[in-house]
Design a protein around this motif. Structure first.
Motif, PDB file in Angstrom:
ATOM      1  N   GLN A 514     -20.655   6.543 -28.037  1.00  0.00           N
ATOM      2  CA  GLN A 514     -21.118   7.894 -28.336  1.00  0.00           C
ATOM      3  C   GLN A 514     -21.972   8.439 -27.198  1.00  0.00           C
ATOM      4  OE1 GLN A 514     -19.520   9.378 -30.551  1.00  0.00           O
ATOM      5  NE2 GLN A 514     -20.563   9.355 -32.513  1.00  0.00           N
ATOM      6  N   ARG A 515     -22.846   7.596 -26.651  1.00  0.00           N
ATOM      7  CA  ARG A 515     -23.729   8.075 -25.586  1.00  0.00           C
ATOM      8  C   ARG A 515     -22.954   8.316 -24.288  1.00  0.00           C
ATOM      9  NH1 ARG A 515     -28.223   3.683 -25.856  1.00  0.00           N
ATOM     10  NH2 ARG A 515     -26.820   2.694 -27.361  1.00  0.00           N
ATOM     11  N   ILE A 516     -21.919   7.516 -24.027  1.00  0.00           N
ATOM     12  CA  ILE A 516     -21.068   7.801 -22.869  1.00  0.00           C
ATOM     13  C   ILE A 516     -20.357   9.146 -23.073  1.00  0.00           C
ATOM     14  CG2 ILE A 516     -18.982   7.073 -21.633  1.00  0.00           C
ATOM     15  CD1 ILE A 516     -19.855   4.172 -22.110  1.00  0.00           C
ATOM     16  N   ALA A 517     -19.961   9.416 -24.309  1.00  0.00           N
ATOM     17  CA  ALA A 517     -19.331  10.706 -24.610  1.00  0.00           C
ATOM     18  C   ALA A 517     -20.323  11.848 -24.420  1.00  0.00           C
ATOM     19  CB  ALA A 517     -18.786  10.707 -26.037  1.00  0.00           C
ATOM     20  N   VAL A 518     -21.576  11.630 -24.783  1.00  0.00           N
ATOM     21  CA  VAL A 518     -22.610  12.645 -24.557  1.00  0.00           C
ATOM     22  C   VAL A 518     -22.761  12.904 -23.058  1.00  0.00           C
ATOM     23  CG1 VAL A 518     -25.077  13.116 -24.723  1.00  0.00           C
ATOM     24  CG2 VAL A 518     -23.853  12.208 -26.694  1.00  0.00           C
ATOM     25  N   ALA A 519     -22.786  11.815 -22.257  1.00  0.00           N
ATOM     26  CA  ALA A 519     -22.892  11.973 -20.801  1.00  0.00           C
ATOM     27  C   ALA A 519     -21.710  12.775 -20.266  1.00  0.00           C
ATOM     28  CB  ALA A 519     -22.952  10.598 -20.136  1.00  0.00           C
ATOM     29  N   ARG A 520     -20.527  12.521 -20.795  1.00  0.00           N
ATOM     30  CA  ARG A 520     -19.337  13.258 -20.373  1.00  0.00           C
ATOM     31  C   ARG A 520     -19.468  14.734 -20.702  1.00  0.00           C
ATOM     32  NH1 ARG A 520     -13.901  10.669 -22.482  1.00  0.00           N
ATOM     33  NH2 ARG A 520     -14.742  11.393 -24.476  1.00  0.00           N
ATOM     34  N   THR A 521     -20.009  15.043 -21.876  1.00  0.00           N
ATOM     35  CA  THR A 521     -20.197  16.436 -22.262  1.00  0.00           C
ATOM     36  C   THR A 521     -21.268  17.092 -21.396  1.00  0.00           C
ATOM     37  OG1 THR A 521     -19.585  15.861 -24.534  1.00  0.00           O
ATOM     38  CG2 THR A 521     -20.687  17.965 -24.202  1.00  0.00           C
ATOM     39  N   LEU A 522     -22.318  16.353 -21.047  1.00  0.00           N
ATOM     40  CA  LEU A 522     -23.345  16.890 -20.149  1.00  0.00           C
ATOM     41  C   LEU A 522     -22.759  17.318 -18.810  1.00  0.00           C
ATOM     42  CD1 LEU A 522     -26.289  14.420 -20.836  1.00  0.00           C
ATOM     43  CD2 LEU A 522     -26.445  16.915 -20.978  1.00  0.00           C
ATOM     44  N   LEU A 523     -21.839  16.513 -18.298  1.00  0.00           N
ATOM     45  CA  LEU A 523     -21.188  16.868 -17.038  1.00  0.00           C
ATOM     46  C   LEU A 523     -20.379  18.152 -17.179  1.00  0.00           C
ATOM     47  CD1 LEU A 523     -20.023  13.340 -15.876  1.00  0.00           C
ATOM     48  CD2 LEU A 523     -21.582  14.841 -14.623  1.00  0.00           C
ATOM     49  N   ARG A 524     -19.821  18.385 -18.348  1.00  0.00           N
ATOM     50  CA  ARG A 524     -19.048  19.605 -18.591  1.00  0.00           C
ATOM     51  C   ARG A 524     -19.957  20.826 -18.637  1.00  0.00           C
ATOM     52  NH1 ARG A 524     -13.717  20.645 -17.780  1.00  0.00           N
ATOM     53  NH2 ARG A 524     -12.890  22.154 -19.268  1.00  0.00           N
ATOM     54  N   ASP A 525     -21.206  20.617 -19.070  1.00  0.00           N
ATOM     55  CA  ASP A 525     -22.232  21.659 -19.120  1.00  0.00           C
ATOM     56  C   ASP A 525     -21.789  22.892 -19.900  1.00  0.00           C
ATOM     57  OD1 ASP A 525     -24.708  22.775 -18.658  1.00  0.00           O
ATOM     58  OD2 ASP A 525     -24.138  23.647 -16.729  1.00  0.00           O
ATOM     59  N   PRO A 526     -21.396  22.728 -21.181  1.00  0.00           N
ATOM     60  CA  PRO A 526     -20.948  23.880 -21.971  1.00  0.00           C
ATOM     61  C   PRO A 526     -22.142  24.704 -22.469  1.00  0.00           C
ATOM     62  CG  PRO A 526     -20.953  21.914 -23.326  1.00  0.00           C
ATOM     63  CD  PRO A 526     -21.360  21.471 -21.959  1.00  0.00           C
ATOM     64  N   ARG A 527     -21.917  25.986 -22.692  1.00  0.00           N
ATOM     65  CA  ARG A 527     -22.976  26.846 -23.240  1.00  0.00           C
ATOM     66  C   ARG A 527     -23.057  26.703 -24.750  1.00  0.00           C
ATOM     67  NH1 ARG A 527     -26.641  27.137 -21.076  1.00  0.00           N
ATOM     68  NH2 ARG A 527     -27.351  28.932 -22.276  1.00  0.00           N
TER      69      ARG A 527
END
Length: 617
Positions: A514-527
């Protein structure tokens, strides 16, 4: 149309025709394939197909000169000791063999090139079209069925695209050219061949039918074997086998299936051997009959030795193209059945279609205000509304928590924000723009999703993170991992970012995934961020670790949190309670608790539940 196809075995007499599979007939009866769609596959390659046809005709005509040269050598060059004629005849034989060999290689290359390009186009079209389907399609369709269309069905077309498309021209031209040559050599011997060929064809057909039945059983047994391997030796299958103690049972089932395959293979090899032996006798008797006919009183002295030798050569070679022509019907039906299934996928309507004229938007300038404007939703195959008249607004940078009992419509609402489905009524907007007017890539850049079911591809941590931002450098990857509170876990691994996560990420625990997925989403930087029960499968300690990562992720972003545990949404700007697809309450945590309504009731139920011990972090 014949019910049989040629299945020659290379050397010796062909194995003969095969019956049309009744399943193929049923498929075509249900979903017929118009001829125009078949021709459309080859239309971009019409030039190559024309060249291929010319090669076939030229090769067949040139090849027919060989027996006449043989007759010249035997009847003229050798008896008369005409060295010049002998040399030129031999040179002609070698030249014909060389030219036909080169044309054969060219024909094979061109036919395969056209076939492979057509298959490539089909594969890509099916893959792209299936990717465009809504999540409802993937939920109701087995993954193995999709793979079968993309891999097995299209691969099964190879015989039609590389051989069947040219077999009619090749076999027809060869048969006509051979027949003309036989008549030119001696019409009486040609009539004798017509008498002998029917029983030879009949015997070959009988052999093929026996093999066909055995082959069908073998294919089904092979399918069972593949299914057993997939079920027992995948990650989840191996885990189930070990925890239930059924490994020995599975081994016994596998051994039994394998043993059945051995039996079928043996039967396939031995099937019709006596008939094939009879065929060999027939093929040996053909030239013997020609010799007998040549020696009869009314023909004695009229047929030269060269003519007899040339004729027996032609007589043997005419059998294969005739059998090939008989087999075109069944091969064509089989291929059309595959095309019917493939076209069935290509004809699937796109339930969530990209806009024909998307609104141009600067992703970096998006504020992230989300609005549900009287949204309703029902499943495509259902009449019950999952959501009804949902009207709410999430200010840019604000947060809303959606709560409710199982089946209340929470996750459906979340899927609509990321446009995994479209509302059946009303609309959802971001900064006033309907989601249906945004290009898919723009929407994916604006809206990020972290769900309970985290999916990591079977690759390295680095490659999983780069899915979100392909051009990110290592400093950015480590920064995202640090913010997600999982950098220590990755640094402790011998290969660091180059560690392979394993099938579906099973190398890591649930909380780490889950935390790796969070890191992946952080890289995407969605609004806009959608958290769909991201912590519901975790124990309390792991949830706290993940929640710290989520808190960092949600800073400054518009957040919609779908929660089963009410503790995860207590700090939201507003909490919305769903029941039966309707909004029944909304307010802050304190307001809803003071109201003593549905939210307070849910909170009381959770307070009385034992602490979860789902997945260790």
């Amino acid at each position: 149309m014949s019910d049989f196809i040629d299945s020659s075995n290379g050397g010796g007499p062909p194995r003969g025709p095969q019956r049309i599979d009744p399943a193929d007939r049923a498929q075509l009866a249900e979903s017929p394939v118009p001829a125009r769609r078949v021709f459309a596959l080859f239309a971009p390659h019409s030039g190559s197909m024309l060249v291929l046809l010319v090669i076939i005709v030229v090769a067949a005509v040139i090849g027919m000169a060989q027996p006449f040269l043989t007759r010249t050598v035997i009847d003229e060059a050798l008896p008369d000791r005409d060295v010049r004629l002998l040399v030129w005849s031999v040179v002609g034989m070698v030249a014909i063999a060389l030219v036909t060999a080169v044309l054969g290689v060219w024909q094979t290359w061109l036919a395969n090139a056209v076939g492979q390009r057509v298959m490539h186009g089909l594969r890509v079209r099916v893959f792209d079209h299936v990717q465009s389907q809504s999540m409802a399609f993937f939920k109701r369709t087995r993954g193995g069925e999709i793979q079968s269309r993309l891999v097995n069905d299209i691969a099964g077309l190879q015989s039609m695209l590389t051989t069947a498309a040219t077999s009619v021209a090749t076999n027809f031209t060869s048969a006509i050219a051979t027949a003309v040559a036989m008549v030119a050599l001696d019409w009486r011997l040609s009539l004798l061949s017509l008498i002998v060929l029917p029983p030879a064809i009949w015997l070959t057909r009988r052999v093929a039918l026996v093999r066909r039945d055995i082959t069908t059983q073998r294919q089904r047994m092979m399918a069972n074997l593949h299914a057993q391997v997939d079920e027992a030796l995948s990650v989840n299958g191996a885990l189930l086998g070990k925890t239930l103690g059924v490994s020995a049972l599975r081994s016994a089932d596998f051994a039994q299936t394998s043993d059945s395959l051995v039996d079928l293979d043996m039967r396939s090899q031995l099937a019709g051997r006596w008939r094939m032996a009879t065929m060999n006798v027939v093929f040996a008797a053909l030239p013997a009959l020609i010799y007998l006919a040549a020696g009869l009183t009314n023909t004695a002295g009229e047929l030269s030795i060269g003519t007899i030798v040339a004729f027996t050569t032609l007589q043997t070679s005419i059998f294969r193209p005739i059998m090939g022509l008989m087999g075109v019907g069944a091969q064509w039906v089989s291929s059309l059945a595959l095309l019917s299934r493939i076209f069935g996928y290509l004809d699937l309507p796109v339930e969530v279609a990209p806009p024909a004229d998307p609104v141009e938007v600067d992703v970096a300038s998006v504020r992230g205000e989300v609005r549900f404007d009287h949204v309703g939703y029902r499943y495509p195959d259902g009449d019950v509304e999952v959501l009804s008249d949902i009207d709410l607004r999430i200010p840019a940078g604000g947060s809303i928590g959606l709560v409710g009992a199982t089946g209340s419509g929470k996750s459906t609402a979340a899927s609509l924000v990321s446009r995994l489905a479209d509302p059946t009524s009303g609309r959802i907007t971001i900064d006033g723009i309907d989601l249906r007017d945004l290009a898919p890539d723009d929407l994916a850049s604006i809206v990020g999703v972290v769900s309970q079911e985290t999916y990591l591809v079977h690759d390295t941590i680095r490659e999983n993170l780069l899915l979100a931002r392909p051009g990110a450098h290592d400093d950015q990857l480590w920064s995202a991992l640090t913010t997600a509170r999982v950098d220590d876990v990755v640094r402790a691994l011998p290969d660091g970012l180059d560690t392979v996560v394993g099938a579906r990420g099973h190398r890591f625990s649930g909380g780490e995934r889950q935390r790796i997925a969070v890191a992946r989403t952080l890289l995407r930087d969605p609004r806009v961020l959608v958290l769909d029960e991201a912590t519901s499968a975790l124990d309390n300690e792991t949830e706290r670790e993940l929640q710290a990562a989520l808190d960092a992720l949600t800073q400054g972003r518009t957040t919609l949190t779908i929660a089963h545990r009410l503790s995860t949404v207590q700090d939201a700007d507003e909490i919305v309670v769903l029941e039966g697809g309707h909004i029944v309450e909304h307010g802050t945590h304190a307001q809803l608790m003071a109201f003593h309504g549905r939210y307070a009731h849910l909170a009381g139920e959770q307070d009385s539940e034992p602490a979860p011990v789902a997945i260790a972090g």
